[in-house]
Design an enzyme around this catalytic site. Structure first.
Site, PDB file in Angstrom:
ATOM      1  N   HIS A  22       1.756   4.489  -2.856  1.00  0.00           N
ATOM      2  CA  HIS A  22       1.874   5.948  -2.693  1.00  0.00           C
ATOM      3  C   HIS A  22       3.228   6.430  -3.203  1.00  0.00           C
ATOM      4  CE1 HIS A  22      -1.784   6.896  -0.562  1.00  0.00           C
ATOM      5  NE2 HIS A  22      -1.508   6.143   0.488  1.00  0.00           N
ATOM      6  N   HIS A  28       3.364   6.822  -6.853  1.00  0.00           N
ATOM      7  CA  HIS A  28       2.642   8.043  -7.257  1.00  0.00           C
ATOM      8  C   HIS A  28       3.588   9.243  -7.191  1.00  0.00           C
ATOM      9  CE1 HIS A  28      -1.626  10.056  -6.961  1.00  0.00           C
ATOM     10  NE2 HIS A  28      -1.034  10.303  -8.109  1.00  0.00           N
ATOM     11  N   HIS A  78       0.835  -1.211   0.000  1.00  0.00           N
ATOM     12  CA  HIS A  78       0.000   0.000   0.000  1.00  0.00           C
ATOM     13  C   HIS A  78       0.867   1.257   0.000  1.00  0.00           C
ATOM     14  CE1 HIS A  78      -3.637   2.391   1.253  1.00  0.00           C
ATOM     15  NE2 HIS A  78      -2.683   3.165   1.746  1.00  0.00           N
ATOM     16  N   GLU A  79       1.786   1.327   0.954  1.00  0.00           N
ATOM     17  CA  GLU A  79       2.604   2.531   1.054  1.00  0.00           C
ATOM     18  C   GLU A  79       3.525   2.676  -0.152  1.00  0.00           C
ATOM     19  OE1 GLU A  79       1.812   4.729   3.053  1.00  0.00           O
ATOM     20  OE2 GLU A  79       0.527   3.527   4.350  1.00  0.00           O
TER      21      GLU A  79
END
Length: 671
Positions: free
Chosen positions: A465, A468, A461-462
């Site tokens: 990010h 991104h 998940h991290e």
């Protein structure tokens, strides 16, 4: 002497020279940086030439470089490696920074220039990205109160300053409660715990300076303790301490802070002409209005609550079979759910965990990024702020793309949870700068460090990010990377979690810590079949938190937030044995700052899209389909906030999804 924070950084890739920076450098660096930024703003506002995009908007984009350096370094260490000095500095810096930015938004000469540009926007011959930056800049000033006058303007400044102070105190109180509590365990108390929990408890005891093992309030330790400890009395003690964070009375109690914060937010919204803080906050999100958020959450609540209640009956019967009468309690749920998982899916987390080594899961996340986007990762030997941190250079076709930093282990100086931030964001103006992205997690340390399935999902998940940030390709930093609507920002991170569940990824990287053997096919099948196990519990605890957050900000601020929380939960029919994922006194997403206030629903809003977005890969060649990966990078990961999120998503997928994809993904859709 030259302050090392403000000097030219001659380190590799111009990373902050952490080995040269001391806590004594932060205050004077901030003083100088604030003064420099103030002078830059004054010069822009006083420019005698007519306002242009270059001398106003681009000048604002270029201003504050020194301040960015100071804040990126300080808030990195303040969140991930705090100490009393840094906590005191944070209490001092927060209201000063709030006042500084209030002063900028209240600069009438500057706002007149922006308003003039906005009025002439159609005649300025701007690129699409420039038009977007002008709109966001003008809107940001208006929403910050730039159009207010007199007493209302002064009151807005006071509110912002006070909110900054309250948010800092909330965070530090929560950290203190988490840092100061522990439960000593005897050797007999370790009976029935799997080896990885015993190892984590011993490491926690060593970190606390104790003679023996201990349970702390780190999620990576307390959750497995609640899952595996057969001692109901110890589970109750540990759970009650975890649930009481921020509500223990005394100096670290957050309940009054929450009440004051909600009142000030409501007043802030009223000053700007909004009926509620939720209406103000959601205006710029994909959801647009509170009713849209409530519709989504309630569409999920019913199926989730029904599933949770059915599960509670099964777990209660299991508990009674153990000779325990009375209702299922919150400290019982995880223990009996784990027993049920072993019975129904023949899946034992203690047997699974050796296959989820931290280093191998990092490799897995990197490998997926290589296959999808052509990124390569090479370790860097550079000074960082803590010995646990590690860094990699990220390249593509031999060209530098970014630096990625990982800080994975729990420690008493680190706030709870997991997060991604950019120590430097990508931009091409006023000069080209490559991003420096950092992931901070709270995994239990071990040799080797082993993850739970939930930990592994958090890592992916991290890293979503981080992608991104790292793949951002825009001109202006203000729309770079994760600078997007709050209910869109979780799309890349939640989407990336799907690659953890791709069988070929697990076959390659889920290897046993001792034997090196890949995860057996039978276990792999069980892991994937059990992906939605206990989803009623997980969804209920999340949606309850999101609905309480929304209720706090939808109307008049409650005098007693705890009473309002109880009222909302009672109205929902909250199952007795499930607590909110984040009860009010520990709800840092909502009360440590404005980031997720009225916005905790964002994870679920993004999940509506992430389930649909991964389906696009599955429908077009599989998880590593090159064309879909190219489209994902082009329309979402590289685009930052350069266009409205619904426009970006439609460019990737061709349409917006409905809630059905989410319910199906969580296994909550009707059969």
């Amino acid at each position: 002497m030259t302050n090392p924070i403000l000097s030219d950084w001659t380190t590799p890739f111009e990373i902050a020279p952490f080995d040269s920076i001391s806590d004594d450098d932060f205050a004077p660096a901030l003083d100088r940086a604030l003064a420099e930024h103030r002078a830059e703003i004054d010069a822009i506002a006083a420019d005698p030439d007519p306002a242009s995009f270059a001398n106003t908007v681009e000048a604002l984009e270029a201003a504050g470089a020194a301040l960015d350096k100071v804040l990126s370094v300080f808030f990195t260490v303040a969140g991930a490696d705090s100490n009393p000095t840094r906590e005191a500095l944070q209490r001092d810096f927060s209201p000063r920074l709030a006042a500084h930015y209030s002063e900028i938004s209240a600069n009438k000469a500057l706002f007149r220039r922006l308003a003039d540009l906005w009025a002439r926007k159609d005649d300025l011959d701007l690129t699409e990205e420039q038009a977007r930056v002008l709109m966001l800049t003008h809107r940001g000033f208006v929403r910050a109160g730039a159009a207010l006058e007199g007493a209302e303007e002064e009151r807005m400044k006071e509110i912002k300053s006070r909110l900054a102070t309250l948010g800092t105190r909330f965070t530090q109180n929560l950290l203190a409660d988490e840092r100061d509590w522990h439960l000593d365990l005897s050797e007999a108390d370790l009976a029935g715990l799997p080896g990885f929990v015993v190892d984590a408890a011993r490491e926690a005891g060593r970190e606390k300076g104790l003679d023996g093992p201990a349970v702390t309030l780190s999620r990576s330790l307390i959750v497995p303790f609640l899952q595996f400890s057969p001692r109901r009395d110890l589970r109750e003690t540990a759970y009650r301490a975890w649930a009481a964070r921020g509500a223990n009375g005394g100096e670290t109690d957050n309940r009054a802070i929450a009440a004051e914060t909600l009142k000030l937010r409501q007043e802030r919204a009223a000053l700007l002409g909004y009926d509620s803080f939720a209406a103000y906050k959601l205006e710029t999100e994909m959801a647009r209005a509170p009713a849209q958020v409530r519709d989504l959450l309630m569409a999920v609540w019913g199926p989730a609550r029904a599933r949770a209640e059915a599960d509670a009956e099964v777990l209660t019967a299991m508990m009674q079979a153990d000779g325990i009468n009375g209702p299922l309690e919150p400290w019982d749920w995880r223990y009996y759910a784990e027993k049920r998982r072993r019975a129904e899916h023949d899946l034992d987390e203690a047997a699974l965990k050796p296959y989820l080594q931290l280093d191998r899961m990092i490799e897995a996340a990197f490998s997926c990024a290589t296959r999808l986007f052509g990124l390569e990762f090479a370790p860097l030997d550079i000074p960082l702020y803590h010995p646990d941190c590690r860094a990699w250079e990220v390249t593509r076709n031999g060209a530098h793309v970014a630096v990625f930093i990982g800080d994975y282990f729990a420690r008493g100086s680190k706030r709870s949870g997991a997060w991604c931030s950019a120590m430097r964001s990508q931009a091409k103006f006023p000069e080209v700068q490559a991003p420096v992205a950092i992931n901070v997690c709270n995994f239990a340390k071990g040799d080797p460090a082993l993850l739970s399935w939930d930990d592994a999902r958090t890592l992916f998940h991290e890293f979503g990010h981080a992608l991104h940030q790292m793949l951002s390709d825009v001109t202006y930093e203000s729309i770079s990377g994760t600078s997007v609507a709050r209910d869109f920002v979780e799309l890349p991170s939640q989407l990336y979690e799907h690659w953890l569940e791709v069988p070929e990824v697990l076959r390659a990287f889920a290897t046993h810590a001792e034997t090196g053997e890949p995860m057996p096919s039978a276990m792999l099948d069980k892991v994937l079949r059990a992906a939605n196990f206990d989803m009623g519990f997980q969804t209920v605890e999340y949606v309850a938190s999101a609905l309480v957050d929304l209720a706090f900000h939808e109307g008049e601020a409650p005098e007693d937030p705890m009473a309002k929380q109880a009222e909302v939960l009672a109205g929902l029919g909250m199952p007795h044995a499930i607590g909110m994922r984040h009860a009010t006194p520990q709800f840092a997403h909502v009360f440590s700052g404005d980031g997720y206030s009225s916005g905790y629903y964002s994870y679920m809003w993004s999940e509506v899209m992430d389930a649909d977005a991964f389906a696009a890969f599955e429908e077009n060649g599989g998880a590593f389909d090159a064309e879909r990966a190219k489209a994902l990078e082009m329309h979402i990961l590289s685009a930052g906030g350069s266009r409205e999120p619904e426009v970006l998503y439609k460019a990737f997928r061709g349409r917006l999804p409905g809630v059905e994809a989410l319910l199906k993904g969580r296994g909550l859709a009707a059969a």
